[in-house]
Design an enzyme around this catalytic site. Structure first.
Site, PDB file in Angstrom:
ATOM      1  N   LYS A 219       0.817  -1.212   0.000  1.00  0.00           N
ATOM      2  CA  LYS A 219       0.000   0.000   0.000  1.00  0.00           C
ATOM      3  C   LYS A 219       0.853   1.264   0.000  1.00  0.00           C
ATOM      4  CE  LYS A 219      -4.371  -1.862   1.585  1.00  0.00           C
ATOM      5  NZ  LYS A 219      -5.464  -1.867   2.584  1.00  0.00           N
ATOM      6  N   ARG A 249      -3.712 -10.214   4.667  1.00  0.00           N
ATOM      7  CA  ARG A 249      -4.216 -10.299   3.290  1.00  0.00           C
ATOM      8  C   ARG A 249      -3.143  -9.725   2.380  1.00  0.00           C
ATOM      9  NH1 ARG A 249      -6.982  -6.778  -0.117  1.00  0.00           N
ATOM     10  NH2 ARG A 249      -8.412  -7.773  -1.594  1.00  0.00           N
TER      11      ARG A 249
END
Length: 266
Positions: A219, A249
């Site tokens: 991210k 995840r």
């Protein structure tokens, strides 16, 4: 290593009682923020690779939720997701399959096609989702999104929002052992809040009886180009192990499984 809670989180025929496990990201979108995660053309083979590398849930996504994305319709999302669900279910009858959607119609269709779990990044914002989950017996991961909240305190906001979602699910009849929570890294006011949340994620783990998932994989909070963010992702996975997070995840299954094993040995 801090004290880890014991859970009984159920997905399909699997029960996850503790430790940290990998949920693999399998996107079937043309516009995922990382080009390396676009698998519409090879979903079944990608799932095979992820399972061989140690993934215990496959999470299929049919639209990007990155900042600035253009939301696609439920019909378009179904067209992307359902072939992948059907193909993976046929090829791997026992692997738990999650579908990343906030649309109730997509959730119902995905469960009918063989999915076992819904990953809802809207925190149950769409009417009908909780009833579908209760009626089908599917598991659910609920994520908190802070982008539009008026509550100033980060952790208070997370606790209020997630507890409200848990209450809705339980009142509708969803088995408490089929509920997984996500604090929402990347869905806050800014990167500073994302880092504050990551470093204090154990505050959420301690505040709830339900287990948590952490989603930091590649991210933007890590800075730089998306291709350069694997090392920082692995550092966050090692931290998740120490914080007692049940699932991470991730895009890079092999590397994250390895760092989990190394961290658990310490």
């Amino acid at each position: 290593m801090r004290y880890a809670k014991e859970y009984g989180f159920k997905v399909r025929d699997s029960v996850f009682t503790g430790g940290t496990h990998v949920m693999a990201i399998l996107n079937v979108t043309p516009d995922s923020f990382w080009s390396g995660s676009r698998h519409a053309h090879d979903a079944v083979e990608t799932a095979r690779k992820f399972i061989e590398q140690g993934a215990e849930i496959i999470d299929i996504g049919g639209q990007s939720t990155r900042p600035g994305n253009v939301q696609v319709s439920a019909i378009e999302e179904m067209a992307r997701v359902l072939p992948a669900v059907e193909g993976i279910r046929e090829a791997f009858p026992d692997i738990p399959i999650s579908v990343d959607t906030f649309y109730p119609d997509v959730a119902q269709a995905a469960i009918d096609a063989g999915a076992d779990m819904i990953n809802d990044v809207s925190c149950l914002a769409y009417d009908g989702m909780v009833n579908i989950l209760a009626d089908t017996g599917a598991s659910v991961c609920v994520m908190h999104n802070r982008r539009n909240t008026k509550i100033k305190d980060l952790f208070l906001d997370k606790q209020i929002g997630l507890q409200s979602a848990v209450d809705k699910l339980i009142c509708a009849g969803v088995d408490v052992n089929k509920i997984l929570l996500d604090g929402g890294i990347g869905f806050n006011k800014n990167n500073d809040e994302d880092w504050q949340l990551l470093r204090g994620y154990d505050k959420l783990v301690d505040a709830f009886d339900e287990p948590f998932l952490l989603g930091t994989s590649r991210k933007s909070m890590f800075g730089g180009d998306v291709d350069s963010r694997l090392s920082a992702t692995l550092d966050s996975t090692a931290l998740a192990v120490k914080q007692g997070v049940l699932f991470v995840r991730v895009h890079d299954v092999k590397e994250n499984v390895a760092i989990i094993k190394c961290t658990q040995r310490v």
